[in-house]
Design a protein around this motif. Sequence first.
Motif, PDB file in Angstrom:
ATOM      1  N   ALA A 221      26.337  38.295 -11.309  1.00 45.07           N
ATOM      2  CA  ALA A 221      26.322  39.444 -12.212  1.00 45.07           C
ATOM      3  C   ALA A 221      25.111  39.412 -13.134  1.00 45.07           C
ATOM      4  O   ALA A 221      24.484  40.448 -13.399  1.00 45.07           O
ATOM      5  CB  ALA A 221      27.617  39.479 -13.028  1.00 45.07           C
ATOM      6  N   VAL A 222      24.750  38.231 -13.611  1.00 47.87           N
ATOM      7  CA  VAL A 222      23.551  38.104 -14.438  1.00 47.87           C
ATOM      8  C   VAL A 222      22.301  38.312 -13.586  1.00 47.87           C
ATOM      9  O   VAL A 222      21.344  38.966 -14.000  1.00 47.87           O
ATOM     10  CB  VAL A 222      23.514  36.739 -15.152  1.00 47.87           C
ATOM     11  N   ARG A 223      22.319  37.763 -12.373  1.00 46.10           N
ATOM     12  CA  ARG A 223      21.175  37.925 -11.467  1.00 46.10           C
ATOM     13  C   ARG A 223      20.834  39.400 -11.265  1.00 46.10           C
ATOM     14  O   ARG A 223      19.655  39.779 -11.179  1.00 46.10           O
ATOM     15  CB  ARG A 223      21.521  37.278 -10.128  1.00 46.10           C
ATOM     16  N   ALA A 224      21.868  40.241 -11.194  1.00 47.21           N
ATOM     17  CA  ALA A 224      21.660  41.665 -10.940  1.00 47.21           C
ATOM     18  C   ALA A 224      20.990  42.382 -12.109  1.00 47.21           C
ATOM     19  O   ALA A 224      20.476  43.488 -11.946  1.00 47.21           O
ATOM     20  CB  ALA A 224      22.997  42.332 -10.622  1.00 47.21           C
ATOM     21  N   LEU A 225      20.953  41.744 -13.253  1.00 45.97           N
ATOM     22  CA  LEU A 225      20.429  42.390 -14.457  1.00 45.97           C
ATOM     23  C   LEU A 225      18.979  42.059 -14.766  1.00 45.97           C
ATOM     24  O   LEU A 225      18.389  42.672 -15.662  1.00 45.97           O
ATOM     25  CB  LEU A 225      21.283  41.979 -15.664  1.00 45.97           C
ATOM     26  N   THR A 226      18.402  41.083 -14.077  1.00 44.53           N
ATOM     27  CA  THR A 226      17.073  40.625 -14.472  1.00 44.53           C
ATOM     28  C   THR A 226      16.238  40.169 -13.287  1.00 44.53           C
ATOM     29  O   THR A 226      16.777  39.744 -12.262  1.00 44.53           O
ATOM     30  CB  THR A 226      17.194  39.451 -15.479  1.00 44.53           C
ATOM     31  N   ARG A 227      14.944  40.255 -13.471  1.00 47.16           N
ATOM     32  CA  ARG A 227      14.017  39.724 -12.479  1.00 47.16           C
ATOM     33  C   ARG A 227      13.458  38.378 -12.915  1.00 47.16           C
ATOM     34  O   ARG A 227      12.659  37.774 -12.196  1.00 47.16           O
ATOM     35  CB  ARG A 227      12.881  40.732 -12.264  1.00 47.16           C
ATOM     36  N   LEU A 228      13.869  37.899 -14.079  1.00 44.06           N
ATOM     37  CA  LEU A 228      13.451  36.563 -14.513  1.00 44.06           C
ATOM     38  C   LEU A 228      14.008  35.508 -13.558  1.00 44.06           C
ATOM     39  O   LEU A 228      15.113  35.672 -13.019  1.00 44.06           O
ATOM     40  CB  LEU A 228      13.971  36.267 -15.919  1.00 44.06           C
ATOM     41  N   PRO A 229      13.285  34.434 -13.344  1.00 41.07           N
ATOM     42  CA  PRO A 229      13.851  33.320 -12.568  1.00 41.07           C
ATOM     43  C   PRO A 229      15.096  32.787 -13.273  1.00 41.07           C
ATOM     44  O   PRO A 229      15.133  32.735 -14.509  1.00 41.07           O
ATOM     45  CB  PRO A 229      12.733  32.268 -12.566  1.00 41.07           C
ATOM     46  N   ILE A 230      16.112  32.405 -12.496  1.00 43.70           N
ATOM     47  CA  ILE A 230      17.309  31.838 -13.098  1.00 43.70           C
ATOM     48  C   ILE A 230      17.690  30.540 -12.384  1.00 43.70           C
ATOM     49  O   ILE A 230      17.477  30.378 -11.186  1.00 43.70           O
ATOM     50  CB  ILE A 230      18.506  32.815 -13.100  1.00 43.70           C
ATOM     51  N   VAL A 231      18.262  29.646 -13.173  1.00 48.93           N
ATOM     52  CA  VAL A 231      18.753  28.385 -12.627  1.00 48.93           C
ATOM     53  C   VAL A 231      20.226  28.275 -12.998  1.00 48.93           C
ATOM     54  O   VAL A 231      20.603  28.493 -14.149  1.00 48.93           O
ATOM     55  CB  VAL A 231      17.940  27.180 -13.155  1.00 48.93           C
ATOM     56  N   GLY A 232      21.075  28.008 -12.023  1.00 46.61           N
ATOM     57  CA  GLY A 232      22.490  27.828 -12.286  1.00 46.61           C
ATOM     58  C   GLY A 232      22.738  26.454 -12.870  1.00 46.61           C
ATOM     59  O   GLY A 232      22.109  25.475 -12.465  1.00 46.61           O
ATOM     60  N   ILE A 233      23.674  26.358 -13.825  1.00 44.49           N
ATOM     61  CA  ILE A 233      23.974  25.090 -14.465  1.00 44.49           C
ATOM     62  C   ILE A 233      25.453  25.012 -14.788  1.00 44.49           C
ATOM     63  O   ILE A 233      26.111  26.032 -14.984  1.00 44.49           O
ATOM     64  CB  ILE A 233      23.129  24.897 -15.750  1.00 44.49           C
ATOM     65  N   GLY A 234      25.980  23.793 -14.839  1.00 41.35           N
ATOM     66  CA  GLY A 234      27.359  23.590 -15.246  1.00 41.35           C
ATOM     67  C   GLY A 234      28.248  23.133 -14.118  1.00 41.35           C
ATOM     68  O   GLY A 234      28.729  23.950 -13.335  1.00 41.35           O
ATOM     69  N   GLY A 235      28.449  21.826 -13.999  1.00 44.51           N
ATOM     70  CA  GLY A 235      29.371  21.298 -13.009  1.00 44.51           C
ATOM     71  C   GLY A 235      28.910  21.425 -11.576  1.00 44.51           C
ATOM     72  O   GLY A 235      29.720  21.349 -10.649  1.00 44.51           O
ATOM     73  N   ILE A 236      27.617  21.587 -11.367  1.00 53.14           N
ATOM     74  CA  ILE A 236      27.100  21.789 -10.004  1.00 53.14           C
ATOM     75  C   ILE A 236      26.886  20.444  -9.326  1.00 53.14           C
ATOM     76  O   ILE A 236      26.268  19.538  -9.889  1.00 53.14           O
ATOM     77  CB  ILE A 236      25.786  22.598 -10.035  1.00 53.14           C
ATOM     78  N   ASP A 237      27.394  20.333  -8.112  1.00 56.70           N
ATOM     79  CA  ASP A 237      27.160  19.141  -7.295  1.00 56.70           C
ATOM     80  C   ASP A 237      26.627  19.586  -5.939  1.00 56.70           C
ATOM     81  O   ASP A 237      26.369  20.782  -5.717  1.00 56.70           O
ATOM     82  CB  ASP A 237      28.438  18.304  -7.145  1.00 56.70           C
ATOM     83  N   ARG A 238      26.479  18.642  -5.040  1.00 61.38           N
ATOM     84  CA  ARG A 238      25.911  18.968  -3.732  1.00 61.38           C
ATOM     85  C   ARG A 238      26.741  20.010  -2.996  1.00 61.38           C
ATOM     86  O   ARG A 238      26.208  20.908  -2.350  1.00 61.38           O
ATOM     87  CB  ARG A 238      25.797  17.695  -2.897  1.00 61.38           C
TER      88      ARG A 238
END
Length: 211
Positions: free
Chosen positions: A153-170
């Motif tokens: 949903a955030v990705r759809a709002l911006t053309r800025l590069p984004i990095v996902g964070i929070g509890g991410i594993d392989r």
Amino acid sequence: MARAFDLTLYLVTDPRLVAARGLVATVAAAVKGGATLVQLRDPEAHGRALVEQARALKALLKPLGIPLIVNDRVDVAVAADADGVHLGQDDMAPADARALLGPDRILGLSVGTPAEFAASDLAGVDYLGVGPVTATGTKADAGAAIGTAGLAAVRALTRLPIVGIGGIDRALAADVIRAGADGVAVVSAICAAPDPEDAARALKAAVTAAR
């Protein structure tokens, strides 16, 4: 214009998780395994100690061409000649940070929801950290988990590069990339791993495959 950066595998340090191995040794192993960006986050360190940590990491990373980002502290980033700063929603306004950092350093901003995005001052911001994707125990003030749908949903709002964070594993990395992130930011998936180099290598492979 900010210097070049690659969000593919963004390592965020945690003082509790790297204590036994050491900060520099953990980061060195992660970079050897493929980490492309490093953020120094240590809420327990203040002033001189944080600047010394940043300088030690800068000495390691600069010859490798990997940027060093300092969490929250614009003053520490400038003192240690770090490559940039990452701000939370309650930190200094991005426009004020940019005025202090100058045009060349990297400026990141945390955003958790579309509403938070809409309320954010994006002046001078180079990338967004979006999350927490899942529940995380490494940041006490992290908001509620938004899932990959929230990231999309955030990705759809911006053309800025984004990095996902929070509890991410392989296991989750590929879903985060498919939701529109340019990379994944991890803490415990590398800092708490028995072998940070192998962990970083596996995470980067997952991101690359998902692309």
